[in-house]
Design an enzyme around this catalytic site. Structure first.
Site, PDB file in Angstrom:
ATOM      1  N   SER A  32       0.834  -1.204   0.000  1.00 34.10           N
ATOM      2  CA  SER A  32       0.000   0.000   0.000  1.00 34.10           C
ATOM      3  C   SER A  32       0.863   1.247   0.000  1.00 34.10           C
ATOM      4  O   SER A  32       1.973   1.253   0.549  1.00 34.10           O
ATOM      5  CB  SER A  32      -0.862  -0.017   1.270  1.00 34.10           C
ATOM      6  OG  SER A  32      -1.448   1.246   1.491  1.00 34.10           O
ATOM      7  N   TYR A  84      -2.061  -1.150  10.843  1.00 33.61           N
ATOM      8  CA  TYR A  84      -2.338  -1.758   9.531  1.00 33.61           C
ATOM      9  C   TYR A  84      -1.185  -1.457   8.560  1.00 33.61           C
ATOM     10  O   TYR A  84      -0.639  -2.357   7.920  1.00 33.61           O
ATOM     11  CB  TYR A  84      -3.669  -1.212   8.960  1.00 33.61           C
ATOM     12  CG  TYR A  84      -3.696  -1.222   7.455  1.00 33.61           C
ATOM     13  CD1 TYR A  84      -3.851  -2.417   6.765  1.00 33.61           C
ATOM     14  CD2 TYR A  84      -3.525  -0.041   6.716  1.00 33.61           C
ATOM     15  CE1 TYR A  84      -3.833  -2.435   5.378  1.00 33.61           C
ATOM     16  CE2 TYR A  84      -3.509  -0.050   5.343  1.00 33.61           C
ATOM     17  CZ  TYR A  84      -3.662  -1.249   4.673  1.00 33.61           C
ATOM     18  OH  TYR A  84      -3.627  -1.262   3.309  1.00 33.61           O
ATOM     19  N   LYS A  90       2.188  -3.765   6.546  1.00 29.88           N
ATOM     20  CA  LYS A  90       2.657  -3.726   5.148  1.00 29.88           C
ATOM     21  C   LYS A  90       4.163  -3.463   5.108  1.00 29.88           C
ATOM     22  O   LYS A  90       4.896  -4.105   4.351  1.00 29.88           O
ATOM     23  CB  LYS A  90       1.908  -2.652   4.352  1.00 29.88           C
ATOM     24  CG  LYS A  90       0.406  -2.880   4.233  1.00 29.88           C
ATOM     25  CD  LYS A  90       0.055  -4.151   3.478  1.00 29.88           C
ATOM     26  CE  LYS A  90      -1.432  -4.361   3.310  1.00 29.88           C
ATOM     27  NZ  LYS A  90      -1.768  -5.682   2.772  1.00 29.88           N
TER      28      LYS A  90
HETATM   29  C1  UD1 Z   1      -7.191   4.885   3.666  1.00 27.08           C
HETATM   30  C2  UD1 Z   1      -6.142   4.601   4.709  1.00 27.08           C
HETATM   31  C3  UD1 Z   1      -4.960   3.944   4.032  1.00 27.08           C
HETATM   32  C4  UD1 Z   1      -5.412   2.693   3.295  1.00 27.08           C
HETATM   33  C5  UD1 Z   1      -6.482   3.087   2.291  1.00 27.08           C
HETATM   34  C6  UD1 Z   1      -7.037   1.873   1.550  1.00 27.08           C
HETATM   35  C7  UD1 Z   1      -6.428   6.285   6.449  1.00 27.08           C
HETATM   36  C8  UD1 Z   1      -5.842   7.489   7.115  1.00 27.08           C
HETATM   37  N1  UD1 Z   1      -5.768   5.810   5.386  1.00 27.08           N
HETATM   38  O1  UD1 Z   1      -6.652   5.817   2.741  1.00 27.08           O
HETATM   39  O2  UD1 Z   1      -4.001   3.613   4.993  1.00 27.08           O
HETATM   40  O3  UD1 Z   1      -4.326   2.111   2.627  1.00 27.08           O
HETATM   41  O4  UD1 Z   1      -7.566   3.720   2.986  1.00 27.08           O
HETATM   42  O5  UD1 Z   1      -8.105   1.287   2.187  1.00 27.08           O
HETATM   43  O6  UD1 Z   1      -7.456   5.780   6.872  1.00 27.08           O
HETATM   44  N2  UD1 Z   1     -13.183  10.996   3.265  1.00 27.08           N
HETATM   45  C9  UD1 Z   1     -14.252  11.813   3.590  1.00 27.08           C
HETATM   46  N3  UD1 Z   1     -15.367  11.222   4.120  1.00 27.08           N
HETATM   47  C10 UD1 Z   1     -15.478   9.868   4.339  1.00 27.08           C
HETATM   48  C11 UD1 Z   1     -14.372   9.050   3.995  1.00 27.08           C
HETATM   49  C12 UD1 Z   1     -13.234   9.640   3.476  1.00 27.08           C
HETATM   50  O7  UD1 Z   1     -14.199  13.022   3.416  1.00 27.08           O
HETATM   51  O8  UD1 Z   1     -16.519   9.410   4.820  1.00 27.08           O
HETATM   52  C13 UD1 Z   1     -11.973  11.596   2.670  1.00 27.08           C
HETATM   53  C14 UD1 Z   1     -10.723  11.404   3.510  1.00 27.08           C
HETATM   54  O9  UD1 Z   1     -10.541  12.462   4.406  1.00 27.08           O
HETATM   55  C15 UD1 Z   1      -9.637  11.358   2.425  1.00 27.08           C
HETATM   56  C16 UD1 Z   1     -10.347  10.792   1.187  1.00 27.08           C
HETATM   57  O10 UD1 Z   1     -11.742  10.952   1.445  1.00 27.08           O
HETATM   58  O11 UD1 Z   1      -9.223  12.657   2.137  1.00 27.08           O
HETATM   59  C17 UD1 Z   1     -10.044   9.341   0.941  1.00 27.08           C
HETATM   60  O12 UD1 Z   1     -10.278   8.623   2.136  1.00 27.08           O
HETATM   61  P1  UD1 Z   1     -10.265   7.030   2.194  1.00 27.08           P
HETATM   62  O13 UD1 Z   1     -11.106   6.488   1.106  1.00 27.08           O
HETATM   63  O14 UD1 Z   1     -10.575   6.616   3.592  1.00 27.08           O
HETATM   64  O15 UD1 Z   1      -8.756   6.663   1.803  1.00 27.08           O
HETATM   65  P2  UD1 Z   1      -7.373   7.169   2.465  1.00 27.08           P
HETATM   66  O16 UD1 Z   1      -7.590   7.859   3.733  1.00 27.08           O
HETATM   67  O17 UD1 Z   1      -6.617   7.860   1.400  1.00 27.08           O
END
Ligand code: UD1
Length: 342
Positions: A127, A152, A156
């Site tokens: 990842s 997590y 990795k």
């Molecule tokens: C997350 C994990 C990462 C993991 C990846 C794959 C964290 C900090 N990181 O990445 O380690 O490898 O998932 O599963 O959890 N967002 C919203 N509202 C929501 C959900 C997300 O605004 O309900 C935003 C988040 O702030 C972020 C973006 O969407 O900016 C992507 O979020 P997400 O899909 O959870 O992925 P990552 O955080 O990039």
């Protein structure tokens, strides 16, 4: 490279199932090994339907070395693609021992069984989280030191290290470390896709569930970042592109530049939460309910992949657009509002 017999550990999961289909389409032979702790048996029926033939599957707990050995002994794979593992960041902070034990033990069982049965090709689901909080953007595979910010992610980093040490001691072993950025999307048939259990923690499945009415509204985690529209930038990659990346990696193992090699699998550009959300609303044809709330702890403002190595060495690049990603998720989610049948 000709037809290869491949064991896909975690092949019933979201990324694993799409990978299985791409491998079959490329002419390889596949056996799925999965414990169904976060996957539904129905995915195998769907895969069989899409592939036009049944997909063999063994239900097995890969943390059990004896059972894992028996699977490798029986199916005699020539390569193992290891997509099995626990992957929820928050849960890993609450239950670190479970994360370390499950993710590491499954890897140990597979590597030991491979050694015993002379299997020397391994592809690992890593990842972008291994780059940690301080790597320069865009992320380059050569960056060190690796340092994830949660248990997590540290599984990795640790597994990448285990594989590096093990390969150094095992002549002939070839390992590809695939560092996924943000996998989203679904097969364009709408028959397989992401089916998270419980409340989704990732953005795309959450938005998709808002769109079918399973969740009330999206909480946008912060719009005061130093980014063009104030929301975070991520490198979203269509899961079918990602699946094709596995095919390219497994076919390239024998000529890989080094016995262990990391590859970023991403699109190579940042997309904001707002852009993704707007694209989803456009495909659904209405404004979906959402509200901006505070930042989520641990989120980085912006990162994406440098994809030069995967392009130059694997001949792989992400071809599908943001519009493809949201259209395919919407097709999957609207045709399967509650995910796979139980
Ligand atoms: C997350 C994990 C990462 C993991 C990846 C794959 C964290 C900090 N990181 O990445 O380690 O490898 O998932 O599963 O959890 N967002 C919203 N509202 C929501 C959900 C997300 O605004 O309900 C935003 C988040 O702030 C972020 C973006 O969407 O900016 C992507 O979020 P997400 O899909 O959870 O992925 P990552 O955080 O990039």
């Amino acid at each position: 490279m000709g037809r290869v017999r491949i064991l896909v550990a975690g092949g019933a999961g979201y990324i694993g199932s799409h990978t299985v289909l791409s491998l079959l389409e490329a002419g390889h032979q596949v056996v799925v090994a999965d414990d169904f702790s976060n996957a539904r048996p129905a995915v195998l029926d769907r895969l069989g339907e899409l592939a036009g033939r049944p997909v063999p599957c063994v239900e097995v707990d890969l943390t059990d070395p004896g059972r894992t050995d028996a699977v490798v002994a029986e199916h005699r794979p020539e390569a193992v693609i290891h997509c099995a593992g626990l992957k929820a960041v928050g849960e890993s902070t609450d239950a670190p021992l479970r994360y370390y034990r499950t993710n590491l033990d499954a890897t140990f069982s597979l590597l030991e069984a491979m050694r015993r049965h002379g299997v020397d090709r391994f592809v690992f689901s890593s990842s972008a989280t291994v780059y940690g909080d301080h790597a320069p953007v865009p992320y380059l595979e050569t960056h060190t030191p690796l340092a994830a910010a949660n248990p997590y992610g540290r599984t990795k980093v640790m597994i990448e290290q285990v594989l590096t040490d093990h390969a150094a001691a095992t002549p002939g072993l070839r390992v590809a470390l695939l560092r996924y950025f943000n996998p989203v999307g679904a097969h364009p048939s709408g028959r397989i896709g992401e089916d998270p259990q419980g409340v989704p923690t990732n953005l795309m499945p959450f938005v998709a569930q808002v769109a079918v009415g399973r969740r009330e509204r999206l909480a946008v985690f912060g719009d005061d970042y130093d980014t063009p529209d104030g929301t975070c930038l991520r490198d979203y990659v269509h899961v079918v592109d990602l699946a094709e990346g596995h095919v390219a990696a497994v076919e390239h193992l024998d000529v890989q530049a080094t016995p262990v090699r990391a590859f970023n699998l991403g699109g190579g550009r940042g997309t904001s939460v707002r852009e993704l959300f707007d694209a989803f609303c456009a495909v659904v044809g209405r404004e979906l309910p959402h509200e901006v709330v505070g930042r989520r702890s641990g989120d980085l403002p912006a990162y994406w992949a440098d994809t030069t190595r995967a392009a130059d060495e694997l001949g792989w690049r992400a071809r599908r657009s943001l519009e493809d990603m949201v259209a395919d998720v919407w097709r999957w989610q609207s045709q399967n509002p509650d995910g796979y049948p139980a």
